[in-house]
Design an enzyme around this catalytic site. Structure first.
Site, PDB file in Angstrom:
ATOM      1  N   GLY A   1      66.543  61.021  87.111  1.00 47.93           N
ATOM      2  CA  GLY A   1      66.372  61.642  85.983  1.00 47.93           C
ATOM      3  C   GLY A   1      65.160  61.580  85.169  1.00 47.93           C
ATOM      4  O   GLY A   1      65.009  61.562  83.901  1.00 47.93           O
TER       5      GLY A   1
ATOM      6  N   SER B   1      68.300  63.724  83.524  1.00 49.19           N
ATOM      7  CA  SER B   1      67.137  63.824  82.720  1.00 49.19           C
ATOM      8  C   SER B   1      67.639  64.554  81.482  1.00 49.19           C
ATOM      9  O   SER B   1      67.150  64.709  80.475  1.00 49.19           O
ATOM     10  CB  SER B   1      66.222  64.614  83.302  1.00 49.19           C
ATOM     11  OG  SER B   1      66.647  65.729  84.075  1.00 49.19           O
TER      12      SER B   1
ATOM     13  N   PRO C   1      63.577  58.712  91.921  1.00 49.80           N
ATOM     14  CA  PRO C   1      63.303  59.839  91.136  1.00 49.80           C
ATOM     15  C   PRO C   1      63.108  61.233  92.292  1.00 49.80           C
ATOM     16  O   PRO C   1      62.370  61.051  93.235  1.00 49.80           O
ATOM     17  CB  PRO C   1      61.794  59.555  90.984  1.00 49.80           C
ATOM     18  CG  PRO C   1      61.388  58.474  91.869  1.00 49.80           C
ATOM     19  CD  PRO C   1      62.610  57.832  92.240  1.00 49.80           C
ATOM     20  N   GLY C   2      63.749  62.100  91.721  1.00 47.19           N
ATOM     21  CA  GLY C   2      63.582  63.195  92.703  1.00 47.19           C
ATOM     22  C   GLY C   2      62.801  64.520  92.015  1.00 47.19           C
ATOM     23  O   GLY C   2      61.943  64.823  92.609  1.00 47.19           O
TER      24      GLY C   2
ATOM     25  N   CYS D   1      74.338  92.336  91.629  1.00 47.44           N
ATOM     26  CA  CYS D   1      75.147  93.299  90.663  1.00 47.44           C
ATOM     27  C   CYS D   1      76.411  92.288  90.416  1.00 47.44           C
ATOM     28  O   CYS D   1      77.474  93.129  90.185  1.00 47.44           O
ATOM     29  CB  CYS D   1      75.602  94.525  91.398  1.00 47.44           C
ATOM     30  SG  CYS D   1      74.332  95.336  91.694  1.00 47.44           S
ATOM     31  N   ASP D   2      76.305  91.141  90.311  1.00 46.80           N
ATOM     32  CA  ASP D   2      77.341  90.225  89.732  1.00 46.80           C
ATOM     33  C   ASP D   2      76.966  89.677  88.352  1.00 46.80           C
ATOM     34  O   ASP D   2      75.764  89.277  88.208  1.00 46.80           O
ATOM     35  CB  ASP D   2      77.602  89.106  90.724  1.00 46.80           C
ATOM     36  CG  ASP D   2      78.280  87.987  90.445  1.00 46.80           C
ATOM     37  OD1 ASP D   2      78.878  88.006  89.114  1.00 46.80           O
ATOM     38  OD2 ASP D   2      78.813  87.244  91.305  1.00 46.80           O
TER      39      ASP D   2
HETATM   40  C1  LIG Z   1      70.102  64.266  92.499  1.00 47.78           C
HETATM   41  C2  LIG Z   1      70.036  62.693  92.274  1.00 47.78           C
HETATM   42  C3  LIG Z   1      69.140  62.078  91.960  1.00 47.78           C
HETATM   43  C4  LIG Z   1      67.731  63.093  91.636  1.00 47.78           C
HETATM   44  O1  LIG Z   1      67.769  63.209  90.125  1.00 47.78           O
HETATM   45  P1  LIG Z   1      66.456  63.660  89.277  1.00 47.78           P
HETATM   46  O2  LIG Z   1      66.886  63.955  87.936  1.00 47.78           O
HETATM   47  O3  LIG Z   1      66.130  65.084  89.951  1.00 47.78           O
HETATM   48  O4  LIG Z   1      65.302  62.523  89.576  1.00 47.78           O
HETATM   49  C5  LIG Z   1      69.094  60.737  91.764  1.00 47.78           C
HETATM   50  N1  LIG Z   1      69.972  59.931  91.988  1.00 47.78           N
HETATM   51  C6  LIG Z   1      71.265  60.731  92.529  1.00 47.78           C
HETATM   52  C7  LIG Z   1      72.510  59.847  92.836  1.00 47.78           C
HETATM   53  C8  LIG Z   1      71.326  62.108  92.650  1.00 47.78           C
HETATM   54  O5  LIG Z   1      72.441  62.761  92.869  1.00 47.78           O
END
Ligand SMILES: *Cc1c(COP(=O)(O)O)cnc(C)c1O
Length: 432
Positions: free
Chosen positions: A235, A198, A270-271, A358-359
């Site tokens: 993304g 993204s 989509p994550g 404290c790092d």
């Molecule tokens: C982390 C990841 C995602 C998710 O990405 P987002 O930008 O959070 O949607 C999708 N595909 C792969 C291979 C990933 O490692």
């Protein structure tokens, strides 16, 4: 059910009437204030459903597969499974977690370009056949331990290479060799996958990746493979605006190169899109320093009356805990201060936020404007759902799951099977 052991709280609070997430946070702060002021997280599970509705409205032809690594909270997996999503798993533990939520193995893709042999065998044993692959070394491992695998070739994109400074995926040049090797080994290739992070603002990245994927489909077809799955990766930030932007930039190319009539199923990963806005993190201020503004450029750090003060606040969680995404280059959104009695507009000061270690690396936020805080005050960070809260090794904060009654009824009216959720979580009423 597996996975639940990680989360002591198998409860979902059903928010009645006008009860808001802020009320819930206030309520828990009050409990916490009596106890030890530990970090905690509040979820709004209805947000997962609303994001899904938005996805289906904007990208109806693209089936979402949720990457478990984005947030593996059992409540998230359960709800996304009831919404009918597929899942992207990067290892055996994630595959087991998702199978434990009764997700059929054909709705799981085992991703990750380097897989441990025992994990491949585990996938084979459980009927998880869709595997991502980007090298001949992987092909050989898969041929030996999962001969019935259906492979998606991971194609590299410059956007991903730029972000990770690592060569993920197979360059278009090496793809033919890889496909030939798969054929020689008697493996089946069924499609291609790519990922554009993204952080990449250049939508041209999608046209390039789609045209590369189209080449891979052509090469595969030439070699006699039945190429049927195109995965356009993740993304998606979560905003409707960005989703529409991506949709606009891929729609025509998809229609031209991967038409529905050709039998190609287009999927995405989509994550952050699903989980980011669903989780809010509350942390406590445990320490404070005041210095002259721009103290770092001055030899003397004593505050004179003319200097504008800058505050350094220490929080009870940092980059080695809930803010671990900061170490991976994410920007942490500025927090809100939980209301503290007085509602009068307070002056704000330049502030920086630090973890408790404290790092020097443990800086959560370099600069934000906040009213003057005192130890014991609470800060609330929104959009923390994809930040890997707690990370696998850190102590996980307590999670309080909530869903508004309105969202809960909408889910049921939409025909979403909530039986499993009801079976595995106790629903308690909150508010009046
Ligand atoms: C982390 C990841 C995602 C998710 O990405 P987002 O930008 O959070 O949607 C999708 N595909 C792969 C291979 C990933 O490692």
């Amino acid at each position: 059910m597996k996975g639940l052991a990680d989360e002591p709280n198998h409860m979902i609070e059903l928010l009645e009437g006008g009860t808001t997430l802020e009320d819930v946070i206030d309520g828990h702060v009050y409990e916490q204030a009596l106890a030890d002021k530990s970090v905690f997280v509040v979820s709004d599970l209805g947000s997962l459903m609303r994001q899904h509705v938005q996805w289906q409205r904007t990208m109806p032809q693209i089936r979402p597969f949720y990457p478990v690594k984005s947030n593996s909270s059992p409540a998230v997996i359960e709800i996304l499974a009831s919404l009918g999503l597929g899942f992207i798993c990067a290892n055996k533990a994630e595959v087991s977690l998702v199978l434990g939520h009764d997700v059929p193995p054909e709705n799981i893709i085992f991703s990750g370009v380097c897989k441990q042999l025992s994990h491949i065998k585990h996938a084979a044993k459980n009927g998880v056949d869709l595997l991502v692959c980007d090298s001949e070394t992987e092909l050989c491992k898969i041929a030996r331990s999962h001969p019935k695998a259906k492979l998606l070739v991971q194609v590299t994109t410059w956007a991903q290479a730029a972000e990770t400074s690592m060569a993920f995926g197979c360059s278009l040049k090496s793809c033919r060799r890889l496909l030939e090797a798969a054929k020689d080994l008697g493996l089946q290739v069924v499609g291609a996958t790519f990922h554009i992070p993204s952080s990449c603002k250049d939508l041209q990245a999608y046209s390039n990746a789609l045209s590369d994927a189209h080449c891979v489909f052509d090469m595969g077809a030439e070699l006699g493979f039945s190429m049927s799955i195109l995965d356009i990766g993740g993304g998606f930030s979560g905003s409707e605006f960005q989703l529409k932007q991506v949709h606009t930039s891929v729609r025509l190319l998809l229609d031209a190169s991967f038409p529905a009539l050709s039998g190609v199923q287009v999927i995405a990963q989509p994550g952050s899109y699903y989980v980011s806005s669903a989780f809010t993190l509350a942390v406590n201020v445990i320490g404070k320093k005041v210095v002259a503004r721009d103290w770092s450029c001055q030899a003397q750090e004593e505050l004179t009356p003319d200097d504008e003060p800058e505050f350094l606040y220490y929080l009870n969680d940092g980059v080695y805990g809930s803010f671990s995404s900061k170490l991976l280059g994410s920007t942490i959104p500025a927090p809100a201060v939980l209301k503290r009695g007085s509602t009068a507009a307070e002056p704000v000061f330049s502030s920086s936020l630090w973890g408790p270690s404290c790092d020097g690396l443990d800086q959560v936020l370099e600069h934000c404007l906040l009213p003057e805080l005192s130890p014991g005050d609470w800060l609330v960070f929104n959009n923390m759902g994809a930040a890997g809260l707690g990370g696998p090794s850190a102590i996980r904060p307590a999670v309080y799951h909530t869903v508004s009654t309105a969202d809960w009824y909408t889910m049921q009216e939409a025909g979403i099977a909530v039986d499993n959720i009801m079976k595995n979580f106790s629903m308690v009423h909150y508010g009046a």
